[in-house]
Design an enzyme around this catalytic site. Structure first.
Site, short mmCIF file in Angstrom:
data_model
loop_
_atom_site.label_atom_id
_atom_site.label_comp_id
_atom_site.label_asym_id
_atom_site.label_seq_id
_atom_site.Cartn_x
_atom_site.Cartn_y
_atom_site.Cartn_z
N ASP A 214 0.85 -1.18 0.00
CA ASP A 214 0.00 0.00 0.00
C ASP A 214 0.89 1.24 0.00
O ASP A 214 1.87 1.32 0.75
CB ASP A 214 -0.90 0.00 1.25
CG ASP A 214 -1.88 1.15 1.24
OD1 ASP A 214 -2.99 0.98 0.72
OD2 ASP A 214 -1.53 2.23 1.79
N ILE A 215 0.58 2.22 -0.86
CA ILE A 215 1.35 3.46 -0.92
C ILE A 215 1.06 4.28 0.33
O ILE A 215 -0.10 4.56 0.63
CB ILE A 215 1.01 4.26 -2.19
CG1 ILE A 215 1.26 3.41 -3.44
CG2 ILE A 215 1.81 5.55 -2.25
CD1 ILE A 215 0.78 4.07 -4.73
N GLU A 257 -4.95 2.37 -3.97
CA GLU A 257 -3.48 2.48 -3.97
C GLU A 257 -2.81 1.20 -3.50
O GLU A 257 -1.63 1.19 -3.16
CB GLU A 257 -3.04 3.65 -3.08
CG GLU A 257 -3.31 3.48 -1.61
CD GLU A 257 -4.69 4.00 -1.20
OE1 GLU A 257 -4.85 4.35 -0.02
OE2 GLU A 257 -5.62 4.05 -2.05
#
Length: 352
Positions: A214-215, A257
């Protein structure tokens, strides 16, 4: 499974209440989006709605439109396209067989060509968006039928034309399996492929690992710099991750994301090494705004790693990887947590 009347009415009431609370009008698109969320059958949609909602429980119409396009409209189109392509592929294969074998008895195959032409005409009326491709296929069939007496002398040329059309259909099928923004595999492809890879790993008694990444702080980044720059970030991360996977590994956009990587034949230790290599590669890339060349700094990722157990379902394997991802976020972000570390942390809490 269809809902009973009482349950569907209850969901409808909850949906309208949720729409009012979120500050959205009761348009058909908003209602369909919120009903899917209330019904609870799409975990990725529910997660995306929660992330997009502000602290007061409000959601802008712009964000609602984007969620509807990604999770409702795009999903329906992708599903319809997959069914359509499968049907086209079968029909064109039939036509190819007719052309290949026509040298033995060209006249005897005329009726079969007519039948295939009729099937393609029906398909075109159902799905006009691919009408150009169907028209090309129909023209091949009509030309061969009209020139039946000269079919034997044209078999090689016709077979080549049909082969080219088959390649076009396969290209459409490949496109339907990709995420439109990043070009990597989409969520539907990930779900299907994970089940296949898990069964193969169990049958061959080979390891299998799953990464969920996950960003970090993506929502704040998106709100600060805008969605176009946010899309640029997603494409950058996808490119970096794609450069670090190979062979039978599968990289997919899991949702929003989040990205997932399925790693057949990979141990937990090797999967963590790859995850750290990806994390470091993402962190090493400085992001610049395309139009102004303004330096936006670096982006980082948190990654969770889990491996397949004998009694796992795809849901349980994803859940453990997601728990590891959550632990990585909780540990300060920009790090990798494997399930053995998660088990140790849980054991330490139990002792304490």
């Amino acid at each position: 499974m269809a809902l009973d009347t009482e349950t569907s009415h209850r969901y409808a009431e909850i949906t309208l209440g949720a729409l009012k609370q979120s500050g959205l009008s009761s348009t058909p698109d908003n209602y369909e989006l919120w009903y899917a969320h209330v019904e609870g059958g799409n975990a990725a949609l529910s997660s995306a709605i929660q992330k997009a909602t502000d602290k007061d429980g409000k959601l802008s119409q712009e964000k609602a439109d984007r969620l509807y396009k990604e999770f409702i409209q795009h999903a329906e189109l992708s599903h319809d396209m997959m069914k359509l392509v499968a049907r086209f592929h079968e029909e064109v294969s039939d036509l190819y067989d007719v052309v290949e074998q026509g040298g033995e008895n060209a006249t005897g195959h005329s009726e079969k060509l007519t039948s295939i032409s009729d099937q393609l005409t029906a398909a075109a009326s159902d799905t006009p968006n691919v009408g150009d491709l169907l028209e090309s296929i129909l023209n091949v069939a009509k030309t061969m039928r009209a020139e039946n007496e000269a079919l034997e002398s044209r078999l090689a040329e016709s077979a080549s034309e049909v082969s080219a059309l088959q390649r076009d259909v396969e290209a459409i099928q490949a496109e339907a399996m990709r995420d439109a923004l990043t070009g990597v595999a989409n969520r539907a492809t990930f779900d299907r492929s994970l089940v296949v890879h898990m069964q193969e790993a169990l049958d061959e008694e080979e390891p299998l690992a799953l990464l969920l990444g996950d960003i970090d702080h993506f929502k704040n980044f998106n709100d600060t710099w805008g969605h176009q720059t946010g899309d640029q970030v997603l494409r950058l991360v996808a490119d970096v991750m794609n450069n670090n996977v190979k062979g039978q590994d599968l990289l997919a956009r899991y949702g929003g994301e989040e990205f997932a990587v399925v790693l057949p034949g990979t141990s937990l230790a090797n999967a963590k090494m790859l995850a750290n290599r990806i994390r470091e590669a993402v962190q090493s890339r400085r992001l610049k705004k395309r139009r102004t060349n303004e330096d936006l700094g670096v982006i980082t990722m948190s990654i969770g790693v889990a491996t397949l157990n004998e009694n796992d379902s795809s849901e349980s394997l994803i859940e453990r990887a997601d728990q590891c991802l959550y632990a990585a976020k909780h540990a300060g972000r920009n790090c990798v947590i494997g399930e053995e570390e998660l088990s140790q942390k849980q054991a330490d809490k139990g002792v304490a």
